[in-house]
Design an enzyme around this catalytic site. Structure first.
Site, PDB file in Angstrom:
ATOM      1  NE  ARG A  77     -24.926   7.873  16.820  1.00 16.20           N
ATOM      2  CZ  ARG A  77     -25.671   6.793  16.551  1.00 16.20           C
ATOM      3  NH1 ARG A  77     -26.439   6.758  15.483  1.00 16.20           N
ATOM      4  NH2 ARG A  77     -25.632   5.737  17.344  1.00 16.20           N
ATOM      5  CE1 TYR A 132     -14.437  26.960   2.624  1.00 11.40           C
ATOM      6  CE2 TYR A 132     -14.961  24.627   2.599  1.00 11.40           C
ATOM      7  CZ  TYR A 132     -14.391  25.718   3.222  1.00 11.40           C
ATOM      8  OH  TYR A 132     -13.774  25.563   4.423  1.00 11.40           O
ATOM      9  CG  ASP A 197     -21.984  26.743  -0.351  1.00 16.48           C
ATOM     10  OD1 ASP A 197     -22.410  27.673   0.373  1.00 16.48           O
ATOM     11  OD2 ASP A 197     -21.011  26.030  -0.048  1.00 16.48           O
ATOM     12  CE  LYS A 222     -16.885  29.356   6.869  1.00 18.03           C
ATOM     13  NZ  LYS A 222     -16.942  28.787   5.529  1.00 18.03           N
TER      14      LYS A 222
HETATM   15  C1  LIG Z   1     -16.778  27.501   5.026  1.00 17.90           C
HETATM   16  C2  LIG Z   1     -17.548  27.085   3.850  1.00 17.90           C
HETATM   17  C3  LIG Z   1     -17.965  25.752   3.695  1.00 17.90           C
HETATM   18  C4  LIG Z   1     -17.601  24.664   4.690  1.00 17.90           C
HETATM   19  O1  LIG Z   1     -18.137  24.923   5.938  1.00 17.90           O
HETATM   20  P1  LIG Z   1     -17.453  24.417   7.340  1.00 17.90           P
HETATM   21  O2  LIG Z   1     -18.452  24.877   8.347  1.00 17.90           O
HETATM   22  O3  LIG Z   1     -16.126  25.066   7.433  1.00 17.90           O
HETATM   23  O4  LIG Z   1     -17.318  22.950   7.254  1.00 17.90           O
HETATM   24  C5  LIG Z   1     -18.722  25.436   2.585  1.00 17.90           C
HETATM   25  N1  LIG Z   1     -19.034  26.371   1.661  1.00 17.90           N
HETATM   26  C6  LIG Z   1     -18.641  27.658   1.769  1.00 17.90           C
HETATM   27  C7  LIG Z   1     -19.017  28.644   0.714  1.00 17.90           C
HETATM   28  C8  LIG Z   1     -17.885  28.062   2.858  1.00 17.90           C
HETATM   29  O5  LIG Z   1     -17.479  29.327   2.960  1.00 17.90           O
END
Ligand SMILES: *Cc1c(COP(=O)(O)O)cnc(C)c1O
Length: 412
Positions: A77, A132, A197, A222
């Site tokens: 961890r 998001y 982001d 993604k």
């Molecule tokens: C999917 C996504 C998130 C969250 O990510 P997870 O891996 O699903 O927790 C945050 N920001 C954007 C733009 C996303 O597409």
């Protein structure tokens, strides 16, 4: 010259001069030759034996204080070498000192909020919609004790208060591909850290830190992973800010599993190629959709070549047909949330990803109920278009034009 003969300065010069495609392949792999292996080892240990318990204690202390390195990982961890390789590679692609990986993108967002707001006693957040859906919901829920003021990119300065701990933006934004001028927001934020982001653009098309972003966040789930089989998140930032993020990760246990770290690292190698190929197909689709009778409008970012170097492979369009009917009629395109995978994915934001954003706020931020979001994959353009065109025509009871018809039959 052998690798060992190079000093740190020379290595960092080599790194700076290296092009992004090369960094994507070689990042985080500096010592593999010395180890005598080709693929990075996956270290699954949960604990690390050390006969000298005093030394182990010193290492534990180092991790607890947010260090990037220590004599032993001590416990899984606290640190994992496989995950650290991915972090090093990602930091190089974003041109930041450091990166800290988490078990998901939302765990990464949570850690940034904890480090910038909760730990510093500044519980107010300024955010620009759309975001998001999960981030929007987290910020609105008050779960971490934060309160959020939503505003537009031109009015960020007006909403900053003495207790503002973080500004949150997303560009291109999810799901309607709005663009935000990062430097403009950073200038308005003053001393307040800005989190960008960067999931949609990927480090291949945009590096927010170069425009003053404090935290560059990715849902690794993604494009970075790229194959729809790994959940993870990562934050690229200065080393001084990475320490508190590591502390949060240790305390909350929001760690990325080493297998996830391995898969995300492996995904980086093909990221430039995948983004380029999907972007090429997206451009063609945007042209065709723009001329389609069943399409009201198409959203696709226009790169300025400076902040955003390419349009990417995410598109959104509003349909004149019933959006539920369009999705139901698709045979090839995957009807699913998420994005950035090898296959083309479609989803209905108002019904799914942005369902929890209040209806009026959703419409006001440019996400109408007839909007569909498409993540272009690596299939052949003709097959994607054939599927989408047929579904749109059938749903709207519009006949396919002869040229479209021949394009379809030629492809099959
Ligand atoms: C999917 C996504 C998130 C969250 O990510 P997870 O891996 O699903 O927790 C945050 N920001 C954007 C733009 C996303 O597409």
């Amino acid at each position: 010259m052998r690798k060992d003969d190079r000093n740190a300065d020379e290595m960092s010069t080599i790194r700076r001069m290296t092009r992004i495609e090369t960094m994507a392949v070689h990042g985080g792999r500096d010592d593999l030759t010395d180890l005598g292996v080709h693929a990075p080892p996956i270290d699954l240990s949960t604990t690390y034996p050390m006969a000298d318990q005093l030394k182990a204690g010193e290492a534990l202390q180092d991790w607890a204080e947010g260090a990037a390195h220590a004599k032993s990982p001590v416990y899984a961890r606290l640190h994992n070498p496989t995950v650290a390789r991915f972090e090093q590679a990602l930091a190089q692609l974003e041109a930041t000192d450091a990166a800290v990986a988490f078990g998901s993108g939302m765990a990464a967002v949570t850690a940034v909020l904890q480090a910038s707001c909760v730990m510093r006693g500044k519980p107010h957040v300024v955010a620009v919609r759309p975001l998001y859906g999960g981030t929007d919901h987290l910020l609105s829920s008050g779960l971490l004790g934060v309160t959020t003021t939503y505003t537009t990119q031109d009015e960020v300065a007006r909403e900053i208060r003495p207790d503002t701990g973080l500004v949150v933006i997303e560009t291109p934004a999810n799901p309607n591909l709005d663009l935000i001028d990062i430097a403009h927001v950073v200038a308005q934020a003053g001393d307040v850290p800005v989190m960008v982001d960067n999931t949609f653009a990927t480090p291949i098309l945009q590096n927010p830190a170069a425009f003053g972003a404090t935290y560059v966040l990715h849902s690794g789930t993604k494009y970075l992973g790229g194959h729809g089989d790994v959940l993870g998140g990562v934050v690229a930032c200065a080393e001084s800010l990475a320490g508190p993020l590591r502390q949060v990760r240790i305390l909350t246990g929001a760690v990325l599993h080493p297998l996830g770290g391995y898969l995300l690292h492996r995904g980086l190698a093909t990221l430039p190629l995948r983004v380029e190929a999907a972007q090429r197909t997206a451009k063609l689709l945007v042209e065709r959709l723009g001329n389609h009778d069943a399409v009201e409008f198409v959203r696709y970012p226009k790169p300025d070549g400076l902040q955003l170097r390419g349009s990417g492979a995410m598109i959104a369009f509003a349909t004149r047909a019933d959006p539920f009917d369009v999705v139901r009629r698709l045979k090839l395109i995957t009807p699913a949330v998420s994005l950035g995978s090898v296959d083309t994915l479609i989803e209905h934001p108002a019904a799914l990803t942005h369902r929890l954003v209040p209806g009026q706020a959703r419409e006001a931020s440019g996400v109408p109920a007839n909007l569909l979001r498409v993540s272009i994959g690596l299939e052949h353009f003709d097959d994607i278009w054939h599927d989408l065109n047929r579904a749109l025509c059938d749903a709207a009871y519009v006949k396919a034009s002869p040229s479209d018809y021949w394009a379809m039959t030629a492809a099959h």
